[in-house]
Design a protein around this motif. Structure first.
Motif, PDB file in Angstrom:
ATOM      1  N   TRP A  28       0.833  -1.203   0.000  1.00  0.00           N
ATOM      2  CA  TRP A  28       0.000   0.000   0.000  1.00  0.00           C
ATOM      3  C   TRP A  28       0.869   1.255   0.000  1.00  0.00           C
ATOM      4  N   GLN A  32       0.626   4.121  -3.036  1.00  0.00           N
ATOM      5  CA  GLN A  32       0.101   5.466  -2.810  1.00  0.00           C
ATOM      6  C   GLN A  32       0.812   6.526  -3.646  1.00  0.00           C
ATOM      7  N   GLU A  36      -4.684   7.120  -6.760  1.00  0.00           N
ATOM      8  CA  GLU A  36      -5.571   7.787  -5.814  1.00  0.00           C
ATOM      9  C   GLU A  36      -6.142   6.680  -4.933  1.00  0.00           C
ATOM     10  N   CYS A  37      -5.856   6.728  -3.649  1.00  0.00           N
ATOM     11  CA  CYS A  37      -6.143   5.577  -2.787  1.00  0.00           C
ATOM     12  C   CYS A  37      -7.164   5.882  -1.699  1.00  0.00           C
ATOM     13  N   LEU A  73       1.684   5.522   5.431  1.00  0.00           N
ATOM     14  CA  LEU A  73       0.553   5.997   4.642  1.00  0.00           C
ATOM     15  C   LEU A  73       0.334   7.483   4.935  1.00  0.00           C
ATOM     16  N   HIS A  77      -2.387  12.539   1.228  1.00  0.00           N
ATOM     17  CA  HIS A  77      -2.377  11.991  -0.128  1.00  0.00           C
ATOM     18  C   HIS A  77      -3.453  10.919  -0.305  1.00  0.00           C
ATOM     19  N   ASN A  78      -3.753  10.173   0.767  1.00  0.00           N
ATOM     20  CA  ASN A  78      -4.737   9.091   0.719  1.00  0.00           C
ATOM     21  C   ASN A  78      -5.965   9.457   1.545  1.00  0.00           C
TER      22      ASN A  78
END
Length: 329
Positions: A28, A32, A36-37, A73, A77-78
């Motif tokens: 993951w 990222q 687009e997560c 993460l 951004h996520n």
């Protein structure tokens, strides 16, 4: 350039271990950068098999958020959120269940196996919630119109069902859902410290949240070549748990370590020390981030609330379309 939109989730069902990290979360963190997560802590999914005791659910959710954020993460951004904080998951699940043939759910290969496996553990999972698990997973994915889903090979039947449900909906009403494609990534599989599959039930796991000292202690307990009794005995690295970990954490030294083991020029204690320091170094940034987040639980809550707000905006737009094409608006 963004390659597409990803949705993936994990059940908050207990403490994360290093095998979980290498099996999914590490991928993951890499994905990222290009996608687009939407990453969801799927607490409703956890209830499908653990509905009888929810006393640790909130703590498990918090711990999982810590794991994800400390792993790297990026919450800016996520979209990182808790499934039950976005009620549209339940609405879409309900609507999809109206049009999905029961036989589709019954034929999922893991369904009967899981009933037997968990039944042997004393759990009663002869429930609609458990049978409808793939339906809820489908709602999770389609709600964000994700075109890509990171999965292991064992999850492919579930994703294929999601694709079938998307096709059926698009045919019956209007084509608004993309058919999600699998992203198969090669997982780095690690055994437990006793050589068996890493599992909390075996007590052989290395906790993802382990401190450097805890990490060193677990490495010292690792099983090595059982035929190598003395340091002067030639070893067989191919049957050694420590060597398996070296493949992940010491790739630049792997050949020399294997040779030294076979020639008995390195002992198991020294080999373990080298591995432990490699692992401590590799996981240092994760450990530092985790300490900072544990000291500021309010920040973790803010991140999950922010993620839920962003997820709800996308989910609401999708459900407006769904209601319109189903003549519910």
């Amino acid at each position: 350039m963004v390659k597409g939109r990803i949705f993936s989730g994990m059940q908050p069902s207990g403490k994360f271990h290093l095998g979980n990290y290498l099996g999914a979360l590490e991928n993951w963190v890499k994905l990222q950068k290009d996608y687009e997560c939407f990453f969801s802590i799927v607490d409703w999914h956890a209830l499908t098999s653990s509905y009888e005791d929810t006393s640790k659910l909130q703590q498990n959710i918090f711990d999982m958020a810590l794991d994800w954020l400390s792993a790297g993460l990026d919450p800016e951004h996520n979209v990182i959120f808790v499934q039950s904080h976005v009620k549209e998951h339940a609405e879409l699940h309900l609507l999809l269940s109206m049009m999905t043939p029961l036989s589709w759910l019954e034929r999922v290969p893991t369904y009967k196996d899981k009933i037997q496996q968990l039944g042997n553990q004393g759990k009663d999972i002869n429930t609609y919630g458990f049978m409808g698990y793939p339906e809820l997973m489908t709602a999770d994915i389609l709600l964000y119109k994700a075109d890509t889903v990171p999965v292991g090979e064992d999850q492919l039947p579930h994703l294929e069902l999601s694709r079938e449900i998307a096709r059926r909906f698009n045919h019956m009403y209007k084509p608004i859902f993309p058919e999600p494609n699998p992203f198969l990534s090669k997982a780095s599989l690690l055994p437990g410290i006793d050589g068996r599959k890493m599992s909390k039930s075996y007590g052989n796991e290395i906790p993802f949240a382990a401190s450097p000292d805890e990490l060193r202690a677990r490495v010292r307990q690792m099983i090595t070549d059982p035929q190598r009794v003395k340091k002067s005995d030639p070893g067989n690295p191919d049957v050694c748990t420590v060597y398996t970990f070296h493949k992940i954490y010491s790739p630049d030294e792997l050949e020399s370590i294997g040779t030294a083991c076979r020639q008995a020029t390195i002992g198991c204690v020294e080999c373990k020390k080298r591995l432990a320091e490699r692992m401590v170094t590799a996981l240092a940034d994760i450990h530092t981030r985790r300490i900072a987040l544990e000291a500021n639980p309010g920040r973790v809550k803010e991140i999950l609330e922010y993620g839920a707000e962003r997820a709800r905006a996308v989910a609401a737009a999708t459900m407006a379309e769904v209601r319109q094409v189903m003549n519910l608006s």
